[in-house]
Design an enzyme around this catalytic site. Structure first.
Site, PDB file in Angstrom:
ATOM      1  N   LYS A  69       3.582   6.879 -28.985  1.00  0.00           N
ATOM      2  CA  LYS A  69       4.038   6.055 -30.111  1.00  0.00           C
ATOM      3  C   LYS A  69       3.210   4.806 -30.210  1.00  0.00           C
ATOM      4  CE  LYS A  69       8.735   7.289 -29.104  1.00  0.00           C
ATOM      5  NZ  LYS A  69       9.992   6.900 -28.525  1.00  0.00           N
TER       6      LYS A  69
ATOM      7  N   LYS B 156       8.905  13.489 -23.047  1.00  0.00           N
ATOM      8  CA  LYS B 156       9.698  14.035 -24.144  1.00  0.00           C
ATOM      9  C   LYS B 156      10.797  14.892 -23.514  1.00  0.00           C
ATOM     10  CE  LYS B 156       9.333  16.499 -28.484  1.00  0.00           C
ATOM     11  NZ  LYS B 156      10.306  17.569 -28.209  1.00  0.00           N
TER      12      LYS B 156
HETATM   13  S1  IVH Z   1      10.852   9.472 -30.553  1.00  0.00           S
HETATM   14  C1  IVH Z   1      10.787  10.015 -35.408  1.00  0.00           C
HETATM   15  N1  IVH Z   1      10.895   9.743 -27.973  1.00  0.00           N
HETATM   16  O1  IVH Z   1      12.022  15.043 -29.498  1.00  0.00           O
HETATM   17  C2  IVH Z   1      11.146  10.680 -34.149  1.00  0.00           C
HETATM   18  N2  IVH Z   1      11.744  11.544 -29.276  1.00  0.00           N
HETATM   19  O2  IVH Z   1      10.654  16.282 -32.229  1.00  0.00           O
HETATM   20  C3  IVH Z   1      11.180   9.685 -33.048  1.00  0.00           C
HETATM   21  N3  IVH Z   1      12.651  13.389 -27.944  1.00  0.00           N
HETATM   22  O3  IVH Z   1      14.621  15.757 -31.199  1.00  0.00           O
HETATM   23  C4  IVH Z   1      11.532  10.383 -31.820  1.00  0.00           C
HETATM   24  N4  IVH Z   1      12.239  12.534 -25.976  1.00  0.00           N
HETATM   25  O4  IVH Z   1      15.103  13.551 -29.963  1.00  0.00           O
HETATM   26  C5  IVH Z   1      11.187  10.325 -29.144  1.00  0.00           C
HETATM   27  N5  IVH Z   1      10.899   9.801 -25.658  1.00  0.00           N
HETATM   28  C6  IVH Z   1      11.195  10.376 -26.824  1.00  0.00           C
HETATM   29  C7  IVH Z   1      11.800  11.646 -26.903  1.00  0.00           C
HETATM   30  C8  IVH Z   1      12.057  12.206 -28.160  1.00  0.00           C
HETATM   31  C9  IVH Z   1      12.749  13.572 -26.627  1.00  0.00           C
HETATM   32  C10 IVH Z   1      13.121  14.367 -28.952  1.00  0.00           C
HETATM   33  C11 IVH Z   1      13.775  13.789 -30.156  1.00  0.00           C
HETATM   34  C12 IVH Z   1      13.573  14.854 -31.204  1.00  0.00           C
HETATM   35  C13 IVH Z   1      12.335  15.530 -30.763  1.00  0.00           C
HETATM   36  C14 IVH Z   1      11.248  15.186 -31.728  1.00  0.00           C
END
Ligand code: IVH
Length: 670
Positions: free
Chosen positions: A289, A118
């Protein structure tokens, strides 16, 4: 023999394809195929040709990454598909819960889960039409973000043209790698500029920079990890989607694992925990996911977050260091807050030398003494705090801290407010309170006076120039010039900024007053509702309660504020010096349509715009662009060598704009 335009066109295309390819190898795959020098020579040739044949420039040409004019601001963009955020998991049990819940909701067993780092940066969505980047927006509140296309285009790893002609909206995270972050902070330190606290702030601040040339220098990067919409068939799984991204040239993180069981997920998490400090970018956890996208609808979402994904947050990081001293700040509401001064220590990549101690009770309960070894904790966004004192390590020289019974700034008695666990200075004219109020008054979300920050306000107070906000509007050039670090130019700029601030819309003034419980959003709602300061001052309890989010506590705070004689005097004085007390709607909806219904025709050669960019600008403000001049035409924008259209416009009495006139019109209306 001179070449035909057709040949030039071909050469330009050839150069663009080669440059795009090598840029992709360098920035996305991290595997350059040619030297930097060779790459530069291709780019230089393209630049030369485009300079000679500006009509062949296209917005997706690699030379167009960096716009050369600062932006006026960012337009708001509504996301067609809201950008949700993620729920959190903090331990094994949370991970198991997430998994079983997803199994239950999907009605499937043995779900596969994709585990991705993340990344800690700034969420963006990028739209491509037939493979060409057309728009990039920040997440904003998930529904409405800001159009940051010009800035995002400067990020080398984000393709301006995809390797497949997809019409797709993708989501990713823009981040600043540690290497760029350290380099920038080093430069800022040399220039005596404020340092970025961490790469996340640096990335977010950079994307919201108004000058794309600065964004281009800051070396941001981006990973893509989600599809919001796609014309055509959606990939069936997250892994397929990532493969599609790769084929299209969108950068994806290579450290992604597909897990078949909960045990595997836990093993991957543990593995990450041991190497979490060694990545070239800041990340604060992992995203889990469900791999099978076809189950997403069935598993569903809450209004905030999907149930098919969750964020596993690493435990907060702790470090042990020495507590050197405790200092007291007195804020603009008079509250005394203790801050720990620490021997500097590294925590998750940043140096921590101060931490909050909350209040007197906290220090007592945790028996924290000056000289103690203390555990400092920094978790995510939170300001570092002292978790505990390591009493075993005491040497006998540590000293208990006695919270002052007098304000350290003015010596007045302090008042212990029981219901708030807060200790306040009893003196409403306490110099620290006055200073903090002034700093708040000029701050960005309040009157927004550029060039007037903490150090300038402090210097002016010390010179006896400032006491109340009205004094700001009476500052004279001759008063300021003798002060240290106030040159002729900066004084002129500052006086201009002060003058400008008189024209602010009402919400800025309301915010600046620092009424308790009234933040930026409520200030805006109040301004919108009451339209003038006079109306707000006279508002009854019932009228205030009509406003969203205003309960009795807030309504009384507003009424109390306006009934104090001090506030009345301040407001009268501000009106006397010419501060605006009316509301002017500057919201996007109003601005966006400022050229609504206006018909434009473009003719001749413009220098600052191509036909396409001028058209885009007019359309973004609600106007239309036609090819021929008629009686209905409102404006003809005439560049160099304008011909018959100009004559026709003149004969029909259509208003003719030079490029500069057009610039003013569009700039003003944006
Ligand atoms: S999936 C429905 N994958 O984390 C949301 N988010 O709280 C789907 N983020 O600001 C997001 N790395 O931009 C996803 N590998 C990753 C991520 C990621 C960082 C951020 C995202 C969002 C926050 C989510």
């Amino acid at each position: 023999m001179s070449k035909s335009v057709g040949d030039i066109h071909k050469r330009i295309e050839q150069l663009r394809t080669a440059i795009n390819k090598h840029s992709y190898y360098y920035h996305v795959l991290d595997r350059p195929e040619i030297s930097d020098g060779a790459y530069d020579s291709l780019l230089n040739e393209l630049r030369r040709l485009e300079q000679e044949y500006p009509e062949l420039i296209t917005p997706d040409s690699p030379t167009q990454r960096v716009g050369d004019t600062p932006l006026q601001g960012f337009n708001k963009v509504r996301h067609d598909v809201p950008m949700l955020s993620l729920d959190n998991a903090f331990d094994e049990a949370d991970v198991k819960d997430f998994y079983t819940k997803a199994e239950e909701l999907s009605g499937e067993n043995d779900l596969q889960i994709v585990v991705e780092p993340k990344i800690d940066g700034l969420a963006i969505s990028v739209s491509y039409e037939n493979g060409v980047l057309v728009r990039a927006a920040t997440r904003g509140n998930g529904e409405i973000g800001e159009d940051v296309t010009a800035n995002i285009k400067t990020i080398a790893s984000i393709p301006l043209v995809l390797q497949k002609p997809l019409s797709v909206v993708v989501r990713g995270e823009v981040f600043m790698p540690w290497s760029s972050f350290n380099e920038i902070n080093q430069k800022r330190e040399e220039n005596n500029e404020k340092l970025f606290a961490n790469p996340r702030n640096a990335a977010a601040g950079t994307v919201r920079q108004l000058d794309p040339r600065i964004v281009a220098q800051r070396k941001l990067d981006c990973f893509f990890f989600n599809i919001l919409s796609l014309r055509g068939e959606m990939p069936k799984t997250q892994m397929d989607m990532l493969a599609l991204f790769k084929e299209a040239g969108l950068k994806v993180n290579n450290d992604i694992k597909l897990c078949d069981t909960v045990d595997e997920i836990i093993a991957v998490i543990n593995d990450w925990e041991s190497k979490r400090d060694n990545l070239p970018y800041l990340f604060d956890g992992l995203v889990l996911k469900v791999n099978n996208k076809e189950l997403y609808d069935k598993i569903g979402s809450t209004s905030h977050h999907p149930r098919w994904a969750t964020a596993y947050k690493f435990p907060a990081e702790d470090a042990v260091t020495r507590l050197l001293d405790i200092v007291i700040n007195v804020g603009r509401t008079g509250v005394l807050t203790p801050t720990a001064i620490l021997e500097p220590v590294q925590i998750s990549g940043t140096t921590v030398s101060r931490a909050t101690l909350h209040n007197e009770d906290y220090i007592k309960q945790k028996d924290i003494r000056i000289g103690d070894h203390v555990v400092v904790r920094k978790a995510g966004e939170v300001i570092p705090k002292i978790e505990s004192a390591l009493t075993d390590m005491r040497e006998g020289t540590e000293q208990e801290y006695n919270f002052p019974s007098e304000c350290p700034f003015c010596g007045s008695q302090v008042i212990n407010s029981v219901e708030e666990v807060a200790i306040r200075c009893s003196n409403q004219f306490c110099p620290s309170v006055i200073r903090e109020k002034l700093i708040h008054f000029v701050s960005r979300s309040a009157m927004d006076i550029t060039g007037l920050g903490t150090s300038q306000v402090t210097a002016m107070i010390e010179a006896g120039l400032l006491e109340t906000p009205v004094d700001i509007y009476n500052l004279q050039k001759d008063d300021l010039l003798p002060l240290e670090r106030f040159g002729e130019k900066s004084v002129n700029n500052l006086l201009n900024a002060i003058e400008q601030s008189k024209h602010n819309s009402l919400e800025k003034l309301i915010m600046a007053l620092g009424i308790r419980h009234v933040g930026a959003r409520l200030s805006r709602d109040l301004a919108r509702h009451f339209k003038s300061l006079a109306n707000l001052q006279q508002a009854s309890l019932e009228e205030l309660l009509e406003i969203n989010d205003v309960g009795e506590k807030v309504a009384y705070a507003i009424i109390d504020f306006f009934s104090s004689s001090q506030a009345k005097k301040l407001l009268n004085d501000l009106i006397d010096v010419g501060v605006n007390t009316g509301y002017h709607d500057t919201s996007f909806a109003n601005r966006q349509l400022s050229l609504a219904g206006k018909q434009f025709v473009l003719t001749g050669k413009l220098t600052k715009y191509t036909r396409d960019t001028a058209k885009e600008l007019i359309e973004s403000l609600g106007g239309t662009v036609n090819s021929g001049v008629s009686k209905k035409t409102d404006y003809l924008v005439a560049g160099e060598k304008a011909g018959s259209k100009l004559e026709k416009a003149r004969s029909l009495g259509v208003k003719v704009l030079t490029e500069a006139d057009f610039d003013n019109l569009a700039g003003e209306k944006q």
